[in-house]
Design a protein around this motif. Sequence first.
Motif, PDB file in Angstrom:
ATOM      1  N   GLY A 112      15.732  69.124 -17.401  1.00 17.55           N
ATOM      2  CA  GLY A 112      17.000  68.505 -17.039  1.00 17.55           C
ATOM      3  C   GLY A 112      18.038  68.772 -18.104  1.00 17.55           C
ATOM      4  O   GLY A 112      18.015  69.821 -18.766  1.00 17.55           O
ATOM      5  N   ALA A 113      18.940  67.830 -18.320  1.00 21.98           N
ATOM      6  CA  ALA A 113      20.048  68.039 -19.249  1.00 21.98           C
ATOM      7  C   ALA A 113      19.565  68.417 -20.641  1.00 21.98           C
ATOM      8  O   ALA A 113      20.031  69.403 -21.237  1.00 21.98           O
ATOM      9  CB  ALA A 113      20.911  66.779 -19.319  1.00 21.98           C
ATOM     10  N   ASN A 114      18.620  67.658 -21.187  1.00 20.34           N
ATOM     11  CA  ASN A 114      18.189  67.891 -22.559  1.00 20.34           C
ATOM     12  C   ASN A 114      17.009  68.849 -22.655  1.00 20.34           C
ATOM     13  O   ASN A 114      16.932  69.639 -23.596  1.00 20.34           O
ATOM     14  CB  ASN A 114      17.874  66.559 -23.225  1.00 20.34           C
ATOM     15  N   GLY A 115      16.097  68.810 -21.698  1.00 20.12           N
ATOM     16  CA  GLY A 115      15.000  69.766 -21.725  1.00 20.12           C
ATOM     17  C   GLY A 115      15.478  71.194 -21.576  1.00 20.12           C
ATOM     18  O   GLY A 115      14.985  72.104 -22.256  1.00 20.12           O
ATOM     19  N   VAL A 135      25.527  64.663 -25.255  1.00 15.33           N
ATOM     20  CA  VAL A 135      24.962  65.173 -26.506  1.00 15.33           C
ATOM     21  C   VAL A 135      23.972  66.310 -26.301  1.00 15.33           C
ATOM     22  O   VAL A 135      23.378  66.794 -27.268  1.00 15.33           O
ATOM     23  CB  VAL A 135      24.279  64.024 -27.283  1.00 15.33           C
ATOM     24  N   ALA A 136      23.779  66.791 -25.081  1.00 11.33           N
ATOM     25  CA  ALA A 136      22.665  67.697 -24.779  1.00 11.33           C
ATOM     26  C   ALA A 136      22.600  68.945 -25.661  1.00 11.33           C
ATOM     27  O   ALA A 136      21.527  69.256 -26.189  1.00 11.33           O
ATOM     28  CB  ALA A 136      22.693  68.079 -23.296  1.00 11.33           C
ATOM     29  N   PRO A 137      23.687  69.715 -25.848  1.00 13.15           N
ATOM     30  CA  PRO A 137      23.522  70.928 -26.663  1.00 13.15           C
ATOM     31  C   PRO A 137      23.240  70.641 -28.124  1.00 13.15           C
ATOM     32  O   PRO A 137      22.508  71.398 -28.775  1.00 13.15           O
ATOM     33  CB  PRO A 137      24.861  71.658 -26.480  1.00 13.15           C
ATOM     34  N   VAL A 138      23.784  69.547 -28.652  1.00 10.55           N
ATOM     35  CA  VAL A 138      23.472  69.173 -30.033  1.00 10.55           C
ATOM     36  C   VAL A 138      22.013  68.743 -30.130  1.00 10.55           C
ATOM     37  O   VAL A 138      21.291  69.134 -31.056  1.00 10.55           O
ATOM     38  CB  VAL A 138      24.404  68.054 -30.527  1.00 10.55           C
ATOM     39  N   SER A 182      26.452  52.888 -25.329  1.00  9.71           N
ATOM     40  CA  SER A 182      27.500  53.821 -25.689  1.00  9.71           C
ATOM     41  C   SER A 182      27.539  54.124 -27.181  1.00  9.71           C
ATOM     42  O   SER A 182      28.464  54.758 -27.644  1.00  9.71           O
ATOM     43  CB  SER A 182      28.852  53.265 -25.242  1.00  9.71           C
ATOM     44  N   LYS A 183      26.554  53.645 -27.928  1.00 14.74           N
ATOM     45  CA  LYS A 183      26.542  53.920 -29.358  1.00 14.74           C
ATOM     46  C   LYS A 183      26.518  55.405 -29.646  1.00 14.74           C
ATOM     47  O   LYS A 183      26.883  55.839 -30.724  1.00 14.74           O
ATOM     48  CB  LYS A 183      25.333  53.250 -30.006  1.00 14.74           C
ATOM     49  N   LEU A 184      26.009  56.195 -28.702  1.00 12.98           N
ATOM     50  CA  LEU A 184      25.900  57.624 -28.955  1.00 12.98           C
ATOM     51  C   LEU A 184      26.430  58.416 -27.785  1.00 12.98           C
ATOM     52  O   LEU A 184      26.004  58.201 -26.683  1.00 12.98           O
ATOM     53  CB  LEU A 184      24.433  57.995 -29.205  1.00 12.98           C
ATOM     54  N   HIS A 229      28.343  59.181 -35.236  1.00 10.20           N
ATOM     55  CA  HIS A 229      29.640  59.829 -35.442  1.00 10.20           C
ATOM     56  C   HIS A 229      29.478  61.308 -35.772  1.00 10.20           C
ATOM     57  O   HIS A 229      30.237  62.151 -35.281  1.00 10.20           O
ATOM     58  CB  HIS A 229      30.423  59.116 -36.546  1.00 10.20           C
ATOM     59  N   GLU A 230      28.507  61.623 -36.611  1.00  6.92           N
ATOM     60  CA  GLU A 230      28.288  63.017 -36.990  1.00  6.92           C
ATOM     61  C   GLU A 230      27.885  63.855 -35.786  1.00  6.92           C
ATOM     62  O   GLU A 230      28.362  64.984 -35.603  1.00  6.92           O
ATOM     63  CB  GLU A 230      27.206  63.097 -38.066  1.00  6.92           C
ATOM     64  N   ILE A 231      27.022  63.308 -34.951  1.00  6.48           N
ATOM     65  CA  ILE A 231      26.584  64.032 -33.762  1.00  6.48           C
ATOM     66  C   ILE A 231      27.740  64.213 -32.786  1.00  6.48           C
ATOM     67  O   ILE A 231      27.978  65.317 -32.273  1.00  6.48           O
ATOM     68  CB  ILE A 231      25.412  63.282 -33.093  1.00  6.48           C
ATOM     69  N   LEU A 232      28.488  63.149 -32.520  1.00  4.03           N
ATOM     70  CA  LEU A 232      29.579  63.226 -31.550  1.00  4.03           C
ATOM     71  C   LEU A 232      30.674  64.177 -31.999  1.00  4.03           C
ATOM     72  O   LEU A 232      31.332  64.818 -31.174  1.00  4.03           O
ATOM     73  CB  LEU A 232      30.141  61.828 -31.294  1.00  4.03           C
ATOM     74  N   LYS A 233      30.869  64.282 -33.297  1.00  2.00           N
ATOM     75  CA  LYS A 233      31.880  65.212 -33.815  1.00  2.00           C
ATOM     76  C   LYS A 233      31.580  66.649 -33.398  1.00  2.00           C
ATOM     77  O   LYS A 233      32.494  67.467 -33.225  1.00  2.00           O
ATOM     78  CB  LYS A 233      31.928  65.096 -35.341  1.00  2.00           C
TER      79      LYS A 233
END
Length: 407
Positions: A14-17, A354-357, A405-407, A66-70
């Motif tokens: 799926g999205a992340n796999g 966040v899938a590609p990260v 929604s934290k991430l 925050h680092e991931i979302l950036k």
Amino acid sequence: MTTYDAQVAVIGLGANGAQALYQLAKRGISVIGIEQHWSPNERSGHAGEHRVLHPLPFSPEGSPDHEILKDIMPAWKQFQQETNSNLVIESGVMLFGHKDDDEFQVIAQNARNRDGDDRNVLDAKTMRERYPLFRTDDSGMGVFDELGGAVRSEMAVYTAVHGAKKLGAEVHTDTKVHGWAIESDRVRVFTRDREFTVEKLVISPGAYIAEMLPHLPIRARHLVMAWFTPEPEYMDAYSDPKQLPAFHGFIPHRRGEMIYGAGSLDKPYVKIGADFNWRLTDEIHQTDFHVVPEDLDGIRMMARERFVGLDDAPLRSVKLMDGWTVDYEALVGHYGPSGRVVLSTGFSGYGFTVAPVMGGIVADLIEKEETSYNIAHLDPNRFTEPNDSLAEWWQVTGGWNRSWSKL
């Protein structure tokens, strides 16, 4: 000497796999992807045309997300460039809420910190002037995330799987995994047709993690979306992404805690998804995907009350499944003592953002045993044993809190 079918197997595409599969293949790691349905498919959490991408954090400054979302929008654009695809819709995202909501004020402050000014923090009067399609009362406000947008979700999954295959990955769809055995020098993965022998295993089955690792406090949850038609005099406006960017809204003290969506790729329709504490399920059945009129009551109310000039009769609808943890944080990291298993699941509503990260993080964990991102809060081993207090809390609260929604 053990003979391996590949270095890594990824369960769930799926999205992340799918992103994990692609990122591993891109690094030259031999990888097998296994999906019980097909990829993409209409029953996984990635179905439904597109997903909102919101890089503006919902958590206070200094939180690890925050680092991931950036990095999510650069990661999506890099993936799009690498695969020569057309996936990202750069419309921005309108986040709307209420001025007396402390959590929404955190979002507003994050916008001020990132933008350096107040240009994207809008009071009710400004919202009505700039974005008249959103119905805003006097207590409402908006935050425009100018860096966000949406992604064509099914096409993104297809592109990742197809891209991985071009890079040498082996893909098996319509192949259900019945279990695996972790041994000192290998992992054996059992399907209905054959056995795969690999060095390491990535488990990313979305909502179906509740079936594969039932002791984890994670549940499958219904996800419903519907498409609506603008009234004739509003069709041009709803076809314009400047007037209708992707959106994500909070409605406290109402039946719907949260809605999201975007203009359909099939203009001028509008897709609205929402959360109304729809039913959790331990076992996923065929009937779970059948939309009944009651499933649409809340979304129809949102079409009437949150938008101007939108007919509340659904043109079409879909019911899917998503995987939610009891603390609304994903499970990403090494799982168990063997060092051979990595989980990437339980994203509780934000997996596509966040899938590609996350795909890159999984590839780091497989290739280097570590990642430069702080993912301690996502450690799957925080749930290595059943926790009665968490299970009781989940049952009492109904499994919903906006902190997803934290991430």
